[in-house]
Design a protein around this motif. Structure first.
Motif, mmCIF file in Angstrom:
data_model
loop_
_atom_site.group_PDB
_atom_site.id
_atom_site.type_symbol
_atom_site.label_atom_id
_atom_site.label_comp_id
_atom_site.label_asym_id
_atom_site.label_seq_id
_atom_site.Cartn_x
_atom_site.Cartn_y
_atom_site.Cartn_z
ATOM 1 N N LEU B 88 0.851 -1.193 0.000
ATOM 2 C CA LEU B 88 0.000 0.000 0.000
ATOM 3 C C LEU B 88 0.886 1.243 0.000
ATOM 4 N N ALA B 89 0.771 2.019 -1.065
ATOM 5 C CA ALA B 89 1.411 3.333 -1.076
ATOM 6 C C ALA B 89 0.386 4.291 -0.468
ATOM 7 N N MET B 90 0.740 4.869 0.672
ATOM 8 C CA MET B 90 -0.280 5.563 1.457
ATOM 9 C C MET B 90 -0.541 6.993 0.994
ATOM 10 N N PRO B 93 1.795 9.147 4.042
ATOM 11 C CA PRO B 93 2.852 8.303 4.624
ATOM 12 C C PRO B 93 3.266 8.819 6.008
ATOM 13 N N VAL B 94 3.592 7.893 6.900
ATOM 14 C CA VAL B 94 3.769 8.200 8.318
ATOM 15 C C VAL B 94 5.232 8.503 8.644
ATOM 16 N N GLU B 95 5.456 9.501 9.465
ATOM 17 C CA GLU B 95 6.810 9.812 9.928
ATOM 18 C C GLU B 95 7.199 8.858 11.057
ATOM 19 N N VAL B 96 8.412 8.353 10.998
ATOM 20 C CA VAL B 96 8.905 7.487 12.071
ATOM 21 C C VAL B 96 10.208 8.095 12.616
ATOM 22 N N PRO B 97 10.114 8.860 13.683
ATOM 23 C CA PRO B 97 11.279 9.591 14.196
ATOM 24 C C PRO B 97 12.413 8.651 14.597
ATOM 25 N N VAL B 99 14.279 6.714 12.974
ATOM 26 C CA VAL B 99 14.557 5.516 12.180
ATOM 27 C C VAL B 99 14.971 5.956 10.774
ATOM 28 N N PHE B 104 15.327 1.344 7.797
ATOM 29 C CA PHE B 104 13.944 0.920 7.536
ATOM 30 C C PHE B 104 13.875 0.005 6.311
ATOM 31 N N VAL B 144 12.665 8.298 8.466
ATOM 32 C CA VAL B 144 11.558 7.919 7.590
ATOM 33 C C VAL B 144 10.468 9.003 7.554
ATOM 34 N N ASN B 145 10.335 9.603 6.387
ATOM 35 C CA ASN B 145 9.285 10.599 6.101
ATOM 36 C C ASN B 145 9.365 11.868 6.951
ATOM 37 N N HIS B 156 9.116 8.467 -2.105
ATOM 38 C CA HIS B 156 9.641 7.471 -1.183
ATOM 39 C C HIS B 156 8.758 6.220 -1.185
ATOM 40 N N GLU B 157 7.461 6.408 -1.295
ATOM 41 C CA GLU B 157 6.546 5.257 -1.349
ATOM 42 C C GLU B 157 6.820 4.414 -2.600
#
Ligand SMILES: Nc1ncnc2c1ncn2[C@@H]1O[C@H](COP(=O)(O)OP(=O)(O)OP(=O)(O)O)[C@@H](O)[C@H]1O
Ligand SMILES: [Mg+2]
Lengths: 360, 250
Positions: B88-90, B93-97, B99, B104, B144-145, B156-157
Motif C-alpha cells: 500500500l502506497a499511502m 505516509p507516516v513519519e517514524v522519528p 529511524v 527501515f 523515515v518521512n 519514497h513510497e
C-alpha cells in the motif's frame, strides 16, 4: 560505624523534593541508617594524557546544596576524587572513568570534582556499573571559555542504589553538555543541576532512561539562570515497561530578575510500553523577567503510535521488530549525541535485550 | 500470476460514538499485470478500502472476503499481508522519528526476502532505486518521512514499491501533491514495477492526469462505500467532464 542522624532533617516523603522517591528502598542513605563502608570507587580506566590529573584531595564544595543526602555526604568526608583538565588543554579523546569496589552491605559516600581550566575542551565518560549503594556529590567547574561533554551511564546491577547530584557551575562563555543515561539499578535518583555564574554560558542537559520490572529512576533538573545571556536546553526521553516501574522527571528552570536575554527550552517525552508503569513528568518554569529571548517547555507521555507500527508492518516488518525500531528511533536522537560508537551500540543492544525480556 | 479478489467487503470504522459503516459491499478482482483505477468523491471510502486490505487496526471487517491467490488476507496480520505480496502506497505516509530510511528499507527487505540482503549489492540497489526516482541519496540517512515534503513522501513510497517488489500494489492518491515532473517520474516507477514484476495495480486518484502515464485497463467509480460503475479508460474522461453528480444522487 553508624552515622550521626541528628544534624540533618531526615526526609519523610512529604517534602516536594522527596514526594516521588521510595525512601524505603534507599538502603538508609537518606536517614543515616546506611553504614559507611569507607570506599572510594571512582577510577580512571586508562592512562591520562598530559594536562589531565586525577588525584584525591581535600576540597571545599563549589556550591551549597539543599539535598539531605548531599549534606550527609559532605558531613562525612572532604576527600574528593578530582579530575582536572588544565587551561587551554584540548583533548581529542574521551576520558573514561569507572567504578571498582562495589558492595551492597555497606554504603559509599563519594565526592567527585571535575574541573576544566579556561578554554579547555574535553569529553568525560563516567560508566557507573556494579553492585553498590552509593551517594555522590559530583561537582563540575567550568572556567571561562571551556567546554565539557559529560556522559554518565548508569548501568548498575539490579540491587544497586545511586543517589547523586551532578552539579555544574558554568562560568563566562563556557559550554556544558551532559548526557545522562540510566538503564540499570534498583533506585537511581540523580539531580542534574546547573548554575551560571557569568554571561554567555550554555548548558545542554540530555538524558535517556529505560526502566523495566519495578525499577525506580528519578531525574530532577534544576537550571538556575542567575546571570544575563545564558542558554539552556533540556531534553530527556524515557521508556517504561513492566509492573510497578516508575520514573520521575522534574524540570525546574529558574530565570531570575537579573537574567535578561535568557534562552531556555525543556522537553520530556515518555513512552509507556506496557500497563502497570507510571511516568511522572513535571516541567516547572519560573520566570522573573520578561526581557528574555525565549522560554518554553513541553512534556508528553504516550504509548506506541499505531500509525507508525502500521506503516512499518505494512512493509513486512513484524510487530516485534516494528516496536524495536520505534523504541530505538525514540532514543536514537539522544544516544547518537554520545558520539562514541561502541557505547551507543552497547546501549541500543541492551535496550533491545530488555524489550525482548519484557516481551514487548 | 496472482489474483486479489475482494467480495462483498463491508467495513466499519471505530469512532468514539461507535462503529460507522463505510464500505457497503465492495466487489473487485485484480490480476497480475492489470491496472484498475478507482475514482470517487471525497469521503466515499476509497482509503478505507485501501487500509482494510492492508489491515489497518482502525477498521473492522463487518462482512465479505479478501483473498490473494485463494489465501484469506483478512486472517493475516499486517506484516503477513506484505509478505504475501500486497503493498500500500499511502495517501499520508507516516513519519517514524529516529529511524533512518536505510535502516527501515533494510529491515523491510530482510523481512520480505527472508534473509538480510548482501550489504554490497544492497547499497547499490538502494542507490539505484533512489536515482530512478530522482531522490537525493542523502534521503537514505534521513529519518523515515520526517520533514519530507508531500511530493518527497510519495516518491519514497514508490521507491519502496520498486525495491520491495510486491505482487499487487494499492496506490492511494500517489499523484496528489506531485509537481508535473515528479508525476512523470513516479509514474515511470510504477510502470517499471509493472513491467519487471508483472505488478497488479489498484490506483486511487482524483485526476485523469496520472492515467495518461499509467494506462488503466479498468476504471471504477466509487461512491457511498461501493463501486457504482465500471468501464474502460474512457470512463475517466467522462468523469472529468461531468463530475460525480450522477452517482452520488443514486
Ligand atoms: N474516525 C472516524 N470517525 C468518523 N468518520 C470517519 C472516521 N474515519 C473515517 N471516517 C469517514 O469515513 C469516510 C471514508 O473515508 P475515506 O478516507 O475512506 O474516504 P476517501 O474516499 O479516501 O476520501 P478522499 O478522497 O478525501 O481521500 C469519510 O466520510 C470519513 O469521514
Ligand atoms: Mg482517501
Amino acid at each position: 560505624m553508624s552515622l550521626a542522624t541528628t544534624n540533618y532533617l531526615t526526609p519523610t516523603g512529604r517534602e516536594e523534593a522527596w514526594r516521588f522517591t521510595p525512601l524505603k528502598r534507599l538502603q538508609g542513605l537518606h536517614d543515616g541508617a546506611a553504614i559507611d563502608g569507607q570506599r572510594t570507587s571512582l577510577v580512571s580506566k586508562a592512562a591520562l594524557p598530559s594536562g589531565v590529573n586525577f588525584v584525591r584531595e581535600s576540597l571545599q564544595p563549589l556550591a551549597s546544596s539543599d539535598d539531605v543526602i548531599i549534606e550527609r555526604v559532605r558531613g562525612l568526608t572532604d576527600d574528593v576524587s578530582h579530575l582536572s583538565i588544565a587551561a587551554n588543554c584540548e583533548l581529542t579523546e574521551p576520558i573514561f572513568l569507572g567504578r571498582v569496589l562495589g558492595a551492597l552491605e555497606t554504603a559509599e559516600f563519594s565526592r567527585v570534582r571535575i574541573s576544566l581550566g579556561a578554554h579547555a575542551v574535553a569529553t568525560v565518560v563516567l560508566e557507573n556499573t556494579g553492585d553498590t549503594v552509593l551517594a555522590e556529590d559530583l561537582e563540575i567547574s567550568l572556567a571561562p571559555g571551556s567546554s565539557l561533554k559529560f556522559v554518565t551511564i548508569q548501568e548498575f546491577e539490579s540491587k544497586s542504589v545511586y543517589t547523586a547530584r551532578h552539579h555544574a557551575v558554568v562560568d563566562k562563555d563556557a559550554q556544558f553538555k551532559s548526557i545522562t543515561i540510566t538503564v540499570g539499578g534498583d533506585v537511581v535518583r540523580i539531580l542534574p543541576t546547573v548554575e551560571f555564574t557569568a554571561p554567555g554560558g550554555s548548558a545542554e542537559l540530555l538524558g535517556v532512561y529505560f526502566a523495566t520490572s519495578g525499577q525506580f529512576f528519578e531525574h530532577r533538573m534544576h537550571v538556575d539562570h542567575a546571570v544575563p545571556h545564558a542558554k539552556s536546553r533540556v531534553n530527556y526521553k524515557g521508556a517504561l515497561v513492566g509492573r510497578d516501574t516508575h520514573t520521575v522527571w522534574i524540570g525546574d528552570v529558574l530565570i531570575r530578575a537579573v537574567a535578561e536575554g535568557t534562552d531556555t527550552y525543556e522537553l520530556n517525552r515518555n513512552l509507556l510500553l506496557s500497563d502497570g508503569s507510571r511516568a511522572d513528568s513535571v516541567p516547572n518554569l519560573e520566570i522573573e523577567t520578561g526581557e528574555i529571548v525565549g522560554a518554553g517547555h513541553a512534556s508528553t507521555t504516550g504509548r506506541f503510535d499505531d500509525e507508525q507500527l502500521f506503516y512499518l508492518m505494512s512493509r513486512g516488518i513484524s510487530m516485534e521488530n516494528a516496536r524495536r525500531l520505534v523504541v530505538r528511533g525514540f532514543f536514537n536522537e539522544i544516544i547518537t549525541e554520545i558520539g562514541i560508537e561502541r557505547i551507543q551500540e552497547r546501549l541500543m543492544d541492551r535496550i533491545d535485550g530488555e524489550l525482548e525480556k519484557a516481551g514487548v | 500470476m496472482s489474483r486479489l479478489e475482494i467480495r462483498n467487503l463491508q467495513v466499519s470504522v471505530n469512532t468514539d460514538a461507535g462503529a460507522v459503516d463505510i464500505l457497503k459491499g465492495v466487489d473487485l478482482t485484480i490480476n497480475s499485470g492489470e491496472t484498475h483505477a478507482i475514482m470517487g468523491p471525497n469521503g466515499s471510502g476509497k482509503s478505507t478500502l485501501a487500509y482494510s486490505i492492508a489491515g489497518h487496526p482502525k477498521y473492522t471487517i463487518v462482512g465479505g472476503s479478501v483473498t490473494l491467490d485463494g489465501a484469506d488476507v483478512l486472517e493475516m496480520t499486517v506484516d503477513e499481508r506484505a509478505k504475501a505480496g500486497l503493498f500500500l502506497a499511502m495517501q499520508y505516509p507516516v513519519e517514524v522519528p529516529g529511524v533512518s530510511v536505510s535502516n527501515f528499507l533494510r529491515t523491510a527487505a530482510t523481512a520480505l526476502r527472508g534473509e538480510a540482503p548482501k550489504l554490497r549489492t544492497w547499497v547499490g540497489e538502494v542507490k539505484e532505486a533512489m536515482e530512478a526516482l530522482n531522490m537525493d541519496p542523502a534521503f537514505a540517512s534521513r529519518n523515515v518521512n520526517e520533514g519530507f515534503s508531500g511530493g518527497e513522501k510519495k516518491r519514497h513510497e514508490i521507491m519502496q514499491l520498486e525495491l520491495l517488489k510486491p505482487k499487487i500494489a494499492i496506490l492511494d492518491e500517489t499523484d496528489s501533491g506531485l509537481d508535473v515532473d515528479a508525476l512523470r517520474i513516479v509514474s515511470e516507477g510504477v510502470n517499471r514495477a509493472k513491467e519487471n514484476n508483472n505488478l497488479g495495480v489498484l490506483l486511487i486518484t482524483h485526476y485523469t492526469r496520472i492515467l495518461k502515464y499509467i494506462k488503466p485497463d479498468f476504471v471504477h467509480v466509487f461512491a457511498n462505500g461501493h463501486i457504482v460503475e465500471e468501464g474502460g479508460p474512457d470512463l475517466a474522461d467522462k468523469l472529468e467532464a461531468n463530475g460525480y453528480a450522477d452517482y452520488v444522487s443514486k
